[in-house]
Design an enzyme around this catalytic site. Structure first.
Site, PDB file in Angstrom:
ATOM      1  N   GLY A 134     -51.144  62.431 -41.605  1.00  0.00           N
ATOM      2  CA  GLY A 134     -50.498  63.478 -42.392  1.00  0.00           C
ATOM      3  C   GLY A 134     -49.617  64.323 -41.491  1.00  0.00           C
ATOM      4  NE  ARG A 135     -46.106  67.970 -44.699  1.00  0.00           N
ATOM      5  CZ  ARG A 135     -46.040  69.185 -45.221  1.00  0.00           C
ATOM      6  NH1 ARG A 135     -45.491  70.172 -44.553  1.00  0.00           N
ATOM      7  NH2 ARG A 135     -46.534  69.422 -46.414  1.00  0.00           N
TER       8      ARG A 135
ATOM      9  CD  GLU B 173     -45.057  68.059 -38.460  1.00  0.00           C
ATOM     10  OE1 GLU B 173     -44.582  69.072 -38.999  1.00  0.00           O
ATOM     11  OE2 GLU B 173     -44.636  66.915 -38.692  1.00  0.00           O
TER      12      GLU B 173
ATOM     13  CB  CYS C 218     -51.322  57.912 -40.749  1.00  0.00           C
ATOM     14  SG  CYS C 218     -49.865  58.387 -41.692  1.00  0.00           S
ATOM     15  CG  HIS C 219     -47.607  60.917 -38.951  1.00  0.00           C
ATOM     16  ND1 HIS C 219     -47.581  60.202 -40.130  1.00  0.00           N
ATOM     17  CD2 HIS C 219     -46.320  61.131 -38.619  1.00  0.00           C
ATOM     18  CE1 HIS C 219     -46.327  60.001 -40.496  1.00  0.00           C
ATOM     19  NE2 HIS C 219     -45.536  60.561 -39.591  1.00  0.00           N
TER      20      HIS C 219
ATOM     21  CE1 TYR D  13     -45.494  55.234 -43.261  1.00  0.00           C
ATOM     22  CE2 TYR D  13     -43.945  56.573 -42.004  1.00  0.00           C
ATOM     23  CZ  TYR D  13     -44.254  55.842 -43.139  1.00  0.00           C
ATOM     24  OH  TYR D  13     -43.332  55.713 -44.142  1.00  0.00           O
TER      25      TYR D  13
END
Length: 195
Positions: free
Chosen positions: A89-90, A93, A119-120, A139
């Protein structure tokens, strides 16, 4: 088998399935999972995002559920845990900007404890500088970070259901790989599932 203690690193807009499903799967087999987030206490929630694949050039994002924090980030000691789960997800980051998060990731890598990132989530591994010479997947948008951090990219298949295992690290491209990702993580933990 013996119950293991698993640490899960989450933050606002963590991918919904990538936090909720592994959290429940690991509890189902008897492990204790502590979900933590910088700045949040047990009982607080993080908002999640649902990422879906509908034929666009990248994923589609929708608001997901509230995911409850189960342990206090400020008081956790990574020495107390047997494995680490990093959903995507975000959240990764900005979580990678937190020094304690980076130290936690480095601890698991240096102690050769099982790490599952999806993923991330591998963005935390690249930020901690723990993947040089290791094979990873994620991802596809994270490929450049993995390569620039010295990692070796494992190609993902078009259904995003494959995983990559290198030593103590198992990575996957998206929630569609959950069965294989969690199965390999459980192997690394030494968890035996009896029929």
């Amino acid at each position: 088998m013996g119950a293991k203690r698993i640490l899960m690193l989450v933050g606002d807009y963590v991918e919904d399935y990538e936090a909720m499903v592994p959290f429940q799967m690991l509890q189902m087999v008897g492990h204790q999972v502590d979900a933590v987030c910088p700045g949040k206490k047990p009982g607080d929630v993080v908002k999640t995002a649902v990422h879906d694949f509908e034929g666009d050039q990248t994923y589609l994002e929708r608001r997901g559920h509230n995911f409850r924090i189960t342990a206090d980030f400020d008081s956790i000691n990574p020495e107390d845990y047997d494995g680490l789960v990093i959903p995507g997800g975000r959240a990764p980051e900005y979580l990678r900007l937190n020094d304690k998060i980076i130290q936690i990731v480095k601890h698991f890598a240096e102690k050769n404890k099982p790490i599952a990132a999806i993923c991330h989530g591998p963005q935390l591994l690249t930020a901690a500088d723990v993947i040089r010479g290791k094979k990873l997947t994620a991802y596809p948008a994270v490929k450049a970070e993995i390569v620039l951090a010295g990692g070796i990219w494992c190609d993902v298949n078009e259904t995003f259901t494959n995983v990559c295992v290198d030593g103590n690290i198992v990575t996957a491209p998206a929630w569609t790989a959950h069965p294989w990702w969690m199965a390999k993580f459980l192997e690394l933990l030494g968890t035996k599932i009896e029929p």
